[in-house]
Structure formats: structure tokens, C-alpha cells
Design a protein around this motif. Structure first.
Motif, PDB file in Angstrom:
ATOM      1  N   LYS A   1     -23.864  -6.601  -1.429  1.00  0.00           N
ATOM      2  CA  LYS A   1     -23.042  -7.715  -1.932  1.00  0.00           C
ATOM      3  C   LYS A   1     -23.624  -8.757  -2.697  1.00  0.00           C
ATOM      4  CE  LYS A   1     -19.431  -6.359   1.304  1.00  0.00           C
ATOM      5  NZ  LYS A   1     -19.696  -5.157   2.054  1.00  0.00           N
ATOM      6  N   SER A   2     -24.938  -8.957  -2.505  1.00  0.00           N
ATOM      7  CA  SER A   2     -25.789  -9.952  -3.036  1.00  0.00           C
ATOM      8  C   SER A   2     -26.258  -9.520  -4.399  1.00  0.00           C
ATOM      9  CB  SER A   2     -26.776 -10.544  -1.990  1.00  0.00           C
ATOM     10  OG  SER A   2     -27.973  -9.230  -1.971  1.00  0.00           O
ATOM     11  N   SER A   3     -26.150  -8.290  -4.788  1.00  0.00           N
ATOM     12  CA  SER A   3     -26.678  -7.676  -5.966  1.00  0.00           C
ATOM     13  C   SER A   3     -25.618  -8.236  -7.039  1.00  0.00           C
ATOM     14  CB  SER A   3     -26.671  -6.334  -5.852  1.00  0.00           C
ATOM     15  OG  SER A   3     -25.610  -5.661  -6.207  1.00  0.00           O
ATOM     16  N   VAL A   4     -26.447  -8.210  -8.242  1.00  0.00           N
ATOM     17  CA  VAL A   4     -25.512  -8.728  -9.660  1.00  0.00           C
ATOM     18  C   VAL A   4     -24.683  -7.490  -9.781  1.00  0.00           C
ATOM     19  CG1 VAL A   4     -25.889  -9.483 -11.891  1.00  0.00           C
ATOM     20  CG2 VAL A   4     -27.418 -10.275 -10.177  1.00  0.00           C
ATOM     21  N   GLY A   5     -25.038  -6.224  -9.855  1.00  0.00           N
ATOM     22  CA  GLY A   5     -24.321  -5.333  -9.945  1.00  0.00           C
ATOM     23  C   GLY A   5     -22.990  -5.232  -9.390  1.00  0.00           C
ATOM     24  N   TYR A   6     -23.047  -5.826  -8.233  1.00  0.00           N
ATOM     25  CA  TYR A   6     -21.575  -5.745  -7.367  1.00  0.00           C
ATOM     26  C   TYR A   6     -20.706  -6.974  -7.721  1.00  0.00           C
ATOM     27  CZ  TYR A   6     -18.632  -6.407  -3.246  1.00  0.00           C
ATOM     28  OH  TYR A   6     -17.839  -6.539  -2.376  1.00  0.00           O
ATOM     29  N   THR A   7     -21.311  -7.988  -8.323  1.00  0.00           N
ATOM     30  CA  THR A   7     -20.542  -8.888  -8.917  1.00  0.00           C
ATOM     31  C   THR A   7     -19.972  -8.363 -10.215  1.00  0.00           C
ATOM     32  OG1 THR A   7     -22.036 -10.587  -8.098  1.00  0.00           O
ATOM     33  CG2 THR A   7     -20.486 -11.415  -9.752  1.00  0.00           C
ATOM     34  N   TYR A   8     -20.818  -7.560 -11.170  1.00  0.00           N
ATOM     35  CA  TYR A   8     -20.166  -7.090 -12.396  1.00  0.00           C
ATOM     36  C   TYR A   8     -19.417  -6.263 -12.051  1.00  0.00           C
ATOM     37  CZ  TYR A   8     -24.380  -9.202 -14.875  1.00  0.00           C
ATOM     38  OH  TYR A   8     -25.248  -9.997 -15.139  1.00  0.00           O
ATOM     39  N   LEU A   9     -19.308  -5.299 -10.957  1.00  0.00           N
ATOM     40  CA  LEU A   9     -18.045  -4.457 -10.532  1.00  0.00           C
ATOM     41  C   LEU A   9     -17.050  -4.993 -10.337  1.00  0.00           C
ATOM     42  CD1 LEU A   9     -17.897  -1.467 -10.316  1.00  0.00           C
ATOM     43  CD2 LEU A   9     -18.652  -1.596  -8.078  1.00  0.00           C
ATOM     44  N   ILE A  10     -16.916  -6.028  -9.630  1.00  0.00           N
ATOM     45  CA  ILE A  10     -15.721  -6.902  -9.171  1.00  0.00           C
ATOM     46  C   ILE A  10     -15.089  -7.308 -10.573  1.00  0.00           C
ATOM     47  CG2 ILE A  10     -14.935  -9.135  -8.164  1.00  0.00           C
ATOM     48  CD1 ILE A  10     -17.042  -8.321  -5.805  1.00  0.00           C
ATOM     49  N   ASP A  11     -15.888  -7.880 -11.213  1.00  0.00           N
ATOM     50  CA  ASP A  11     -15.526  -8.695 -12.501  1.00  0.00           C
ATOM     51  C   ASP A  11     -14.772  -7.589 -13.418  1.00  0.00           C
ATOM     52  OD1 ASP A  11     -16.316 -11.157 -11.856  1.00  0.00           O
ATOM     53  OD2 ASP A  11     -18.044 -10.920 -13.068  1.00  0.00           O
ATOM     54  N   ILE A  12     -15.311  -6.260 -13.370  1.00  0.00           N
ATOM     55  CA  ILE A  12     -14.782  -5.307 -14.529  1.00  0.00           C
ATOM     56  C   ILE A  12     -13.292  -4.833 -13.743  1.00  0.00           C
ATOM     57  CG2 ILE A  12     -15.170  -2.704 -15.033  1.00  0.00           C
ATOM     58  CD1 ILE A  12     -17.977  -3.347 -15.717  1.00  0.00           C
ATOM     59  N   LEU A  13     -13.513  -4.598 -12.461  1.00  0.00           N
ATOM     60  CA  LEU A  13     -12.083  -4.245 -12.058  1.00  0.00           C
ATOM     61  C   LEU A  13     -11.042  -5.089 -12.195  1.00  0.00           C
ATOM     62  CD1 LEU A  13     -13.575  -2.392  -8.584  1.00  0.00           C
ATOM     63  CD2 LEU A  13     -12.540  -1.448 -10.562  1.00  0.00           C
ATOM     64  N   ASN A  14     -11.449  -6.507 -11.862  1.00  0.00           N
ATOM     65  CA  ASN A  14     -10.503  -7.425 -12.167  1.00  0.00           C
ATOM     66  C   ASN A  14     -10.169  -7.798 -13.541  1.00  0.00           C
ATOM     67  OD1 ASN A  14      -9.021  -9.811 -10.523  1.00  0.00           O
ATOM     68  ND2 ASN A  14     -10.700 -11.223 -11.493  1.00  0.00           N
ATOM     69  N   PHE A  15     -11.075  -7.432 -14.356  1.00  0.00           N
ATOM     70  CA  PHE A  15     -10.631  -7.297 -15.861  1.00  0.00           C
ATOM     71  C   PHE A  15      -9.517  -6.464 -16.142  1.00  0.00           C
ATOM     72  CE2 PHE A  15     -11.277  -5.675 -20.368  1.00  0.00           C
ATOM     73  CZ  PHE A  15     -10.975  -7.042 -20.937  1.00  0.00           C
ATOM     74  N   CYS A  16      -9.763  -5.144 -15.615  1.00  0.00           N
ATOM     75  CA  CYS A  16      -8.880  -4.039 -15.917  1.00  0.00           C
ATOM     76  C   CYS A  16      -7.362  -4.321 -15.299  1.00  0.00           C
ATOM     77  CB  CYS A  16      -9.673  -2.985 -15.328  1.00  0.00           C
ATOM     78  SG  CYS A  16     -11.014  -2.396 -16.311  1.00  0.00           S
ATOM     79  N   ILE A  17      -7.416  -5.063 -14.094  1.00  0.00           N
ATOM     80  CA  ILE A  17      -6.231  -5.165 -13.477  1.00  0.00           C
ATOM     81  C   ILE A  17      -5.342  -6.378 -14.268  1.00  0.00           C
ATOM     82  CG2 ILE A  17      -5.192  -6.077 -11.212  1.00  0.00           C
ATOM     83  CD1 ILE A  17      -7.417  -4.407 -10.008  1.00  0.00           C
ATOM     84  N   GLU A  18      -6.033  -7.337 -14.673  1.00  0.00           N
ATOM     85  CA  GLU A  18      -5.555  -8.343 -15.174  1.00  0.00           C
ATOM     86  C   GLU A  18      -4.837  -7.955 -16.598  1.00  0.00           C
ATOM     87  OE1 GLU A  18      -8.191 -11.701 -15.887  1.00  0.00           O
ATOM     88  OE2 GLU A  18      -8.281 -12.151 -13.831  1.00  0.00           O
ATOM     89  N   ASN A  19      -5.654  -7.078 -17.400  1.00  0.00           N
ATOM     90  CA  ASN A  19      -5.019  -6.554 -18.628  1.00  0.00           C
ATOM     91  C   ASN A  19      -4.279  -5.107 -18.558  1.00  0.00           C
ATOM     92  OD1 ASN A  19      -6.060  -8.496 -20.456  1.00  0.00           O
ATOM     93  ND2 ASN A  19      -8.218  -7.834 -19.399  1.00  0.00           N
ATOM     94  N   GLU A  20      -4.056  -4.867 -17.178  1.00  0.00           N
ATOM     95  CA  GLU A  20      -3.353  -3.559 -16.837  1.00  0.00           C
ATOM     96  C   GLU A  20      -3.834  -2.480 -17.422  1.00  0.00           C
ATOM     97  OE1 GLU A  20       0.922  -4.279 -17.871  1.00  0.00           O
ATOM     98  OE2 GLU A  20       1.017  -6.083 -16.590  1.00  0.00           O
ATOM     99  N   ILE A  21      -5.240  -2.134 -17.246  1.00  0.00           N
ATOM    100  CA  ILE A  21      -5.916  -0.998 -17.792  1.00  0.00           C
ATOM    101  C   ILE A  21      -5.976  -0.087 -16.486  1.00  0.00           C
ATOM    102  CG2 ILE A  21      -8.142  -0.062 -18.499  1.00  0.00           C
ATOM    103  CD1 ILE A  21      -8.354  -2.894 -19.915  1.00  0.00           C
ATOM    104  N   LYS A  22      -5.473   1.060 -16.540  1.00  0.00           N
ATOM    105  CA  LYS A  22      -5.599   2.036 -15.705  1.00  0.00           C
ATOM    106  C   LYS A  22      -6.537   3.107 -15.545  1.00  0.00           C
ATOM    107  CE  LYS A  22      -0.494   1.210 -14.402  1.00  0.00           C
ATOM    108  NZ  LYS A  22       0.705   1.733 -14.018  1.00  0.00           N
ATOM    109  N   TYR A  23      -7.205   3.333 -16.790  1.00  0.00           N
ATOM    110  CA  TYR A  23      -7.827   4.131 -16.928  1.00  0.00           C
ATOM    111  C   TYR A  23      -8.681   3.779 -17.989  1.00  0.00           C
ATOM    112  CZ  TYR A  23     -10.402   8.657 -17.468  1.00  0.00           C
ATOM    113  OH  TYR A  23     -11.369   9.729 -17.702  1.00  0.00           O
ATOM    114  N   ILE A  24     -10.249   4.145 -17.798  1.00  0.00           N
ATOM    115  CA  ILE A  24     -11.232   3.815 -18.960  1.00  0.00           C
ATOM    116  C   ILE A  24     -11.762   4.892 -19.434  1.00  0.00           C
ATOM    117  CG2 ILE A  24     -13.230   2.452 -19.257  1.00  0.00           C
ATOM    118  CD1 ILE A  24     -12.765   0.778 -16.907  1.00  0.00           C
ATOM    119  N   ASN A  25     -11.763   5.009 -20.752  1.00  0.00           N
ATOM    120  CA  ASN A  25     -12.412   6.132 -21.366  1.00  0.00           C
ATOM    121  C   ASN A  25     -13.684   5.901 -21.834  1.00  0.00           C
ATOM    122  OD1 ASN A  25     -10.257   8.359 -21.504  1.00  0.00           O
ATOM    123  ND2 ASN A  25      -9.401   7.167 -23.178  1.00  0.00           N
TER     124      ASN A  25
END
Length: 145
Positions: free
Chosen positions: A52-76
Motif C-alpha cells: 500500500k505504500s507503493s506508487v503503483g498502488y496509488t496510481y491504480l486507485i487513481d485509475i479506478l477512481n477516474f474510470c468510475i467518475e467518468n462511468e467507464i466500465k471497460y478499458i480497451n
């Protein structure tokens, strides 16, 4: 006064301007929705053994949050999402570094998470790639919440 949690959000003089009040209430509501979705993302990720202290974990949370805020359900194409995250952080930060950090974080999680747990969420593969993992979590998020 209108409060959001403990912090003061805005002080409104009486008599209230109804349009201003409605706008402020919408902002408070949007902030609480964003916080709620981030909590749900973290609760999903807690099922796996991430560092949980890795930068990749933070980026992963941000990507998932971005997708949910923009209602993206699948990423090609993850590259497009990485590039949008690149803009959020810094133009000097290459999307390749974001991609590498996320892939490294997921690979490490694959090594430390019990195979039975991985099989529960990703029954079709023992070692999900970044794309499979992110899309799988988005599917679970939208299905569960």
C-alpha cells in the motif's frame, strides 16, 4: 453555516440566495460521492495483498477512481487512461512510468496474494495482467455497488 464533516465548507449570510445554496449543496454532495467511491475501491483492493505504500498502488486507485467518475466500465486501451493520469500528476512524468509502476504493483500482488483469492476473482487466469485486473475490478465494482 454549512458543514462538510468537521471542516467548514462555506459561510452563507442570511437571507440565503437559493441558487447559491443549491450550488453549494451539489458540490458537497459530489465530494461525498467521490469519497465514497474511493472507499469502495480501497475496500476492493484490500482483498489482495498489495504494497500500500507503493506508487503503483496509488496510481491504480487513481485509475479506478477516474474510470468510475467518468462511468467507464471497460478499458480497451490502458495507454489512453495512463496518459490522462499523466496529465493529472505532471507533464514530466511519462505514462510509461505510470504503466510500469502499476504493472510492477500487480505483479508483486500476484506473488503475495493467496491463489485461492485470485481464483475467486479471476477464475480464468492465475496471474491477471494489468488490463485484466483493472477491467475485472471495474466489473466487480459496478456489479457489487
Amino acid at each position: 453555516m454549512i458543514k462538510e464533516n468537521i471542516n467548514y465548507y462555506k459561510i452563507l449570510p442570511k437571507p440565503f440566495d437559493i441558487e447559491n445554496l443549491i450550488e453549494i449543496l451539489k458540490k458537497i454532495s459530489n465530494n461525498s460521492i467521490k469519497n465514497e467511491s474511493k472507499k469502495r475501491i480501497i475496500s476492493l483492493l484490500n482483498n489482495f495483498n498489495f504494497n500500500k505504500s507503493s506508487v503503483g498502488y496509488t496510481y491504480l486507485i487513481d485509475i479506478l477512481n477516474f474510470c468510475i467518475e467518468n462511468e467507464i466500465k471497460y478499458i480497451n486501451n490502458l495507454k489512453n487512461i495512463y496518459q490522462k493520469l499523466e496529465l493529472k500528476y505532471n507533464k514530466n512524468l511519462s505514462y510509461k512510468k505510470i504503466e510500469w509502476n502499476i504493472e510492477k504493483s500487480i505483479r508483486t500482488m500476484n506473488n503475495y496474494t493467496d491463489p485461492l483469492i485470485l481464483n475467486k476473482y479471476f477464475s480464468y487466469t492465475n496471474f491477471p495482467s494489468s488490463k485484466v485486473f483493472i477491467n475485472g475490478l471495474l466489473y466487480i465494482y459496478y456489479d457489487k455497488f
